[in-house]
Motif scaffolding. Structure first.
Motif, PDB file in Angstrom:
ATOM      1  N   ALA A  39      38.743  47.750  39.105  1.00 39.88           N
ATOM      2  CA  ALA A  39      38.350  46.489  39.742  1.00 39.88           C
ATOM      3  C   ALA A  39      37.021  46.023  39.167  1.00 39.88           C
ATOM      4  N   VAL A  40      36.815  44.701  39.151  1.00 46.99           N
ATOM      5  CA  VAL A  40      35.615  44.103  38.576  1.00 46.99           C
ATOM      6  C   VAL A  40      35.079  43.049  39.529  1.00 46.99           C
ATOM      7  N   SER A  41      33.760  42.939  39.626  1.00 43.69           N
ATOM      8  CA  SER A  41      33.140  41.946  40.492  1.00 43.69           C
ATOM      9  C   SER A  41      33.037  40.603  39.788  1.00 43.69           C
ATOM     10  N   CYS A  42      33.289  39.540  40.534  1.00 40.13           N
ATOM     11  CA  CYS A  42      33.129  38.187  40.005  1.00 40.13           C
ATOM     12  C   CYS A  42      31.645  37.959  39.684  1.00 40.13           C
ATOM     13  N   PRO A  43      31.316  37.433  38.507  1.00 36.94           N
ATOM     14  CA  PRO A  43      29.912  37.238  38.145  1.00 36.94           C
ATOM     15  C   PRO A  43      29.214  36.144  38.959  1.00 36.94           C
ATOM     16  N   VAL A  44      29.993  35.322  39.684  1.00 38.53           N
ATOM     17  CA  VAL A  44      29.399  34.226  40.460  1.00 38.53           C
ATOM     18  C   VAL A  44      29.217  34.619  41.920  1.00 38.53           C
ATOM     19  N   CYS A  45      30.291  35.048  42.570  1.00 37.80           N
ATOM     20  CA  CYS A  45      30.211  35.351  44.003  1.00 37.80           C
ATOM     21  C   CYS A  45      30.166  36.845  44.310  1.00 37.80           C
ATOM     22  N   ALA A  46      30.327  37.687  43.285  1.00 37.67           N
ATOM     23  CA  ALA A  46      30.240  39.151  43.416  1.00 37.67           C
ATOM     24  C   ALA A  46      31.401  39.765  44.190  1.00 37.67           C
ATOM     25  N   THR A  47      32.452  38.990  44.442  1.00 38.90           N
ATOM     26  CA  THR A  47      33.633  39.534  45.112  1.00 38.90           C
ATOM     27  C   THR A  47      34.418  40.416  44.148  1.00 38.90           C
ATOM     28  N   VAL A  48      34.801  41.588  44.616  1.00 39.54           N
ATOM     29  CA  VAL A  48      35.556  42.523  43.780  1.00 39.54           C
ATOM     30  C   VAL A  48      37.004  42.061  43.675  1.00 39.54           C
ATOM     31  N   SER A  49      37.521  42.057  42.443  1.00 40.11           N
ATOM     32  CA  SER A  49      38.892  41.600  42.213  1.00 40.11           C
ATOM     33  C   SER A  49      39.677  42.651  41.443  1.00 40.11           C
ATOM     34  N   THR A  50      40.946  42.791  41.824  1.00 39.16           N
ATOM     35  CA  THR A  50      41.877  43.644  41.085  1.00 39.16           C
ATOM     36  C   THR A  50      43.043  42.826  40.532  1.00 39.16           C
ATOM     37  N   PHE A  79      40.345  38.243  35.023  1.00 38.90           N
ATOM     38  CA  PHE A  79      40.659  38.420  36.437  1.00 38.90           C
ATOM     39  C   PHE A  79      40.675  37.084  37.182  1.00 38.90           C
ATOM     40  N   ASN A  80      41.424  37.045  38.292  1.00 38.35           N
ATOM     41  CA  ASN A  80      41.384  35.926  39.217  1.00 38.35           C
ATOM     42  C   ASN A  80      40.350  36.216  40.300  1.00 38.35           C
ATOM     43  N   CYS A  81      39.572  35.195  40.645  1.00 39.01           N
ATOM     44  CA  CYS A  81      38.672  35.315  41.792  1.00 39.01           C
ATOM     45  C   CYS A  81      39.376  34.702  42.995  1.00 39.01           C
ATOM     46  N   ARG A  82      39.572  35.503  44.045  1.00 39.35           N
ATOM     47  CA  ARG A  82      40.322  35.071  45.214  1.00 39.35           C
ATOM     48  C   ARG A  82      39.436  34.441  46.290  1.00 39.35           C
ATOM     49  N   THR A  83      38.161  34.313  46.035  1.00 42.00           N
ATOM     50  CA  THR A  83      37.262  33.755  47.035  1.00 42.00           C
ATOM     51  C   THR A  83      37.387  32.235  47.076  1.00 42.00           C
ATOM     52  N   ALA A  84      37.722  31.705  48.237  1.00 41.82           N
ATOM     53  CA  ALA A  84      37.844  30.260  48.389  1.00 41.82           C
ATOM     54  C   ALA A  84      36.472  29.606  48.230  1.00 41.82           C
ATOM     55  N   GLY A  85      36.428  28.559  47.423  1.00 43.00           N
ATOM     56  CA  GLY A  85      35.177  27.854  47.213  1.00 43.00           C
ATOM     57  C   GLY A  85      34.323  28.385  46.092  1.00 43.00           C
ATOM     58  N   CYS A  86      34.719  29.495  45.475  1.00 42.43           N
ATOM     59  CA  CYS A  86      33.950  30.021  44.347  1.00 42.43           C
ATOM     60  C   CYS A  86      34.119  29.095  43.145  1.00 42.43           C
ATOM     61  N   ALA A  87      33.030  28.857  42.433  1.00 37.12           N
ATOM     62  CA  ALA A  87      33.074  27.947  41.284  1.00 37.12           C
ATOM     63  C   ALA A  87      33.867  28.526  40.128  1.00 37.12           C
ATOM     64  N   THR A  88      34.081  29.835  40.138  1.00 37.85           N
ATOM     65  CA  THR A  88      34.816  30.495  39.062  1.00 37.85           C
ATOM     66  C   THR A  88      36.187  30.932  39.552  1.00 37.85           C
ATOM     67  N   ARG A  89      37.236  30.351  38.967  1.00 38.60           N
ATOM     68  CA  ARG A  89      38.590  30.758  39.353  1.00 38.60           C
ATOM     69  C   ARG A  89      39.022  32.015  38.614  1.00 38.60           C
ATOM     70  N   THR A  90      38.652  32.087  37.351  1.00 38.51           N
ATOM     71  CA  THR A  90      38.952  33.280  36.553  1.00 38.51           C
ATOM     72  C   THR A  90      37.695  33.707  35.816  1.00 38.51           C
TER      73      THR A  90
END
Length: 201
Positions: A39-50, A79-90
């Motif tokens: 798993a890797v954290s989104c560089p914008v919102c720091a949410t972990v994504s798999t 990776f896909n970022c699943r956080t709603a409203g995050c500026a980075t989708r992938t």
């Protein structure tokens, strides 16, 4: 602790990857690697994504080993970022201590060449890099030197070395009408820190 030994060499900068196979040829050695983390954290919102969207292969020039050039063929995941409203989708994963965005060299290789450019620059730096089996051009060394962020000095430089015997070479000061085209490149190095490069064209 993860195994960081490849072919009998201890390579700590590869702690974040798994070496799947090694191929050797006359030109050098190629390591086929993939990220160790699932798993890797989104560089914008720091949410972990798999959630992996896609994969591609990235080629990196690494530091030489045993006097031979080394390249890394890295299996990179987007990776896909699943956080709603995050500026980075992938987003594309980066390996700490190994990769950086839009770089074709590993971080250790980049740091080594930057050290060469800061100490020697120009043709002398190219010659040293060649002895280390790191083929690089003079313009690339200068670009690496300029690309580093400026560092803040606590004291003013007291010594500035300038080679006036070779006004056509780097590092040198070339005054207009003094045998050159009026260009100037002056590196100031104090305690191993690059103060700056002054360019007058």
């Amino acid at each position: 602790m993860h195994d960081q030994t490849v072919g009998g060499f201890f390579l700590p900068h590869l702690a974040g990857v798994v070496v799947e196979r090694v191929e050797s040829a006359a030109a050098g050695t190629v390591l086929f690697v993939r990220a160790r983390a699932a798993a890797v954290s989104c560089p914008v919102c720091a949410t972990v994504s798999t959630s992996v969207r896609s994969r591609y292969q990235r080629r990196l020039t690494d530091t030489p080993v045993g006097g031979r050039p080394v390249w890394l063929l890295l299996d990179v995941r987007r990776f896909n970022c699943r956080t709603a409203g995050c500026a980075t989708r992938t987003f594309v994963e980066q390996i700490p201590g190994l990769t950086a965005r839009r770089r074709q060299r590993s971080q250790p290789s980049q740091q080594l060449l930057h050290g060469i450019s800061a100490a020697l620059a120009g043709r002398a730096g190219v010659r040293l890099a060649a002895r280390l089996t790191m083929g690089v051009s003079r313009s690339t060394l200068l670009r690496l030197l300029r690309s580093e962020p400026e560092q803040t000095l606590t004291t003013s430089p007291r010594v500035l070395g300038v080679d006036l015997s070779r006004p056509w070479d780097y590092p040198a000061v070339v005054e207009p009408g003094a045998g050159g085209a009026g260009g100037a490149l002056v590196p100031e190095v104090v305690r191993g820190m690059v103060v700056g490069i002054i360019a007058r064209l």
